[in-house]
Design an enzyme around this catalytic site. Structure first.
Site, PDB file in Angstrom:
ATOM      1  N   SER A  66      37.757  30.406  38.125  1.00  0.00           N
ATOM      2  CA  SER A  66      38.799  30.698  39.124  1.00  0.00           C
ATOM      3  C   SER A  66      38.263  31.242  40.442  1.00  0.00           C
ATOM      4  CB  SER A  66      39.826  31.682  38.546  1.00  0.00           C
ATOM      5  OG  SER A  66      40.755  30.998  37.741  1.00  0.00           O
ATOM      6  N   LYS A  69      39.175  29.561  43.690  1.00  0.00           N
ATOM      7  CA  LYS A  69      40.326  29.907  44.535  1.00  0.00           C
ATOM      8  C   LYS A  69      39.920  30.641  45.814  1.00  0.00           C
ATOM      9  CE  LYS A  69      43.617  30.090  40.672  1.00  0.00           C
ATOM     10  NZ  LYS A  69      42.811  30.156  39.452  1.00  0.00           N
ATOM     11  N   SER A 126      45.761  35.317  39.897  1.00  0.00           N
ATOM     12  CA  SER A 126      44.983  34.081  39.775  1.00  0.00           C
ATOM     13  C   SER A 126      45.842  32.918  39.296  1.00  0.00           C
ATOM     14  CB  SER A 126      43.793  34.286  38.815  1.00  0.00           C
ATOM     15  OG  SER A 126      42.877  33.230  38.920  1.00  0.00           O
ATOM     16  N   LYS A 232      37.789  37.827  43.906  1.00  0.00           N
ATOM     17  CA  LYS A 232      38.295  36.895  42.895  1.00  0.00           C
ATOM     18  C   LYS A 232      37.439  36.905  41.628  1.00  0.00           C
ATOM     19  CE  LYS A 232      41.371  34.243  41.588  1.00  0.00           C
ATOM     20  NZ  LYS A 232      41.059  34.882  40.294  1.00  0.00           N
TER      21      LYS A 232
END
Length: 391
Positions: A66, A69, A126, A232
């Protein structure tokens, strides 16, 4: 004679031992006290200068999960900055966006949610569904948005990153590196509003409604490490535990990336140690904030002859604690082939920070306002004003 040879031998042994010791000390300093032992790769970077303070297998291609992102958020923030997207605008959720598995905020097909709330869904929880919903709004489809992501990769001159989706869900030929993630994060942090989302530890979507949803930040360091305000996390069974974190103390902002840690506890501990190292051993001196006026651009054939040229990002110098900054200077290098019109935010030069003859950093300089070609009426008026002055 034998005594002389004996003395020479002793001197040689001492010299060699000294050299070996010095070499060992140098090697130890470059390894930075066993940082990121548990991670497959890692990198520590000071944001303003882009200086790498520590690295480990930083160019190894790995699944970013993730952390993908970060690029998704970068393109969304660009769209907001360019006025192509507005925070209070409502986005309708497609069947495709609502079908995303993994981390999600449980959007329903046909539901409408503001860009502001969708950003929270991505930055805090997320949300894969929120990521796809905004990607479709910006580019028309997830596929078109992924194309933009890979175009941005080339623009940033990243050689070891390729994206297949906007979420980081497992996909063949989808990879990045610790170094590339740090550079993407550096670019994202130019949009200083992003940390107003990534720093939130908990919040709610659809507050007071039956389908109210509690958001809790996947990055626990936001709550448990002073100064951390992003960015993140990532996890899949293939990627293991990943984190790109950023923290700011005493005007110094750093970015720490770890990929492939064995657990979330290890991931957080590794990043915390890297941040400790940065703040304990280095400091920065702020030269300019983003948007500060650096110089002026004067163009005789422009509608407005004079336009402010500003810093595109925060600009600082980095040095080890206790070191001198007496030789630090700045230089301005403007583009020579300026063509009108010039759009607001367009790069027109760069600010070079130097220590003596050593270049420390380069930062883009942009125009504060758009510059249009002068109209015939404006040029006629200036001609007469010039003639009158000469008389």
């Amino acid at each position: 004679m034998k005594k002389a040879l004996w003395i020479i031998s002793i001197v040689c042994i001492i010299t060699m031992n000294t050299m070996i010791f010095a070499s060992a000390e140098e090697k130890k300093s470059t390894k930075d006290q066993n940082l990121a032992n548990d991670a497959k790769s890692a990198l520590l970077m000071e944001r303003d200068t882009g200086k790498v303070l520590f690295n480990k297998n930083e160019h190894e291609k790995l699944s970013p999960a993730s952390m993908t992102k970060i690029m998704t958020l970068l393109l969304i923030m660009e769209a907001l900055d360019e006025g192509k997207l507005k925070l209070d605008e409502k986005v309708r959720v497609s069947e495709h966006a609502a079908s995303m598995g993994g981390s999600q905020i449980f959007l329903e097909a046909g539901e409408e949610m503001t860009v502001d709330d969708l950003l929270k869904g991505i930055a805090i929880a997320s949300g894969n569904d929120a990521s796809v919903a905004l990607a479709e709004r910006v580019a028309g489809s997830e596929g078109a948005f992924v194309q933009k992501m890979n175009e941005k990769v080339k623009e940033l001159q990243l050689k070891n990153t390729k994206f297949q989706n906007v979420t980081g869900l497992p996909a063949d030929d989808h990879y990045s590196t610790a170094y590339d993630m740090a550079v993407m994060s550096k670019e994202l942090l130019k949009y200083e509003d992003i940390t107003s989302y990534t720093s939130i530890y908990e919040d709610y979507l659809r507050k007071g409604q039956e389908n109210e949803f509690w958001l809790v930040n996947t990055n626990r360091l936001v709550k448990f490490y002073s100064g951390v305000d992003g960015l993140k996390t990532g996890y899949t069974s293939d990627a293991k535990y990943c984190l790109t974190a950023t923290a700011e103390k005493e005007d110094m902002r750093v970015i720490a990336v770890v990929m492939g840690s064995s657990s979330s506890k290890e991931r957080n501990e590794q990043v915390s140690q890297m941040l400790d190292y940065a703040f304990n051993h280095f400091q920065t001196k702020k030269l300019f904030d983003k948007g500060d006026k650096i110089t002026e651009l004067k163009l005789t054939k422009a509608e407005n002859k004079q336009t402010d040229v500003v810093a595109s990002e925060s600009i600082s110098t980095l040095f080890k604690r206790g070191d001198s900054m007496e030789n630090v200077t700045t230089e301005i290098a403007m583009k020579e082939d300026m063509q009108l019109p010039v759009q607001k935010g367009e790069t027109v030069g760069e600010l070079i920070v130097k220590d003596g003859e050593n270049i420390l950093s380069r930062s883009d300089l942009t125009v504060k306002e758009s510059i249009d070609n002068a109209s015939y009426a404006t040029l006629w008026k200036r001609t007469w004003q010039k003639l009158a002055k000469n008389d």
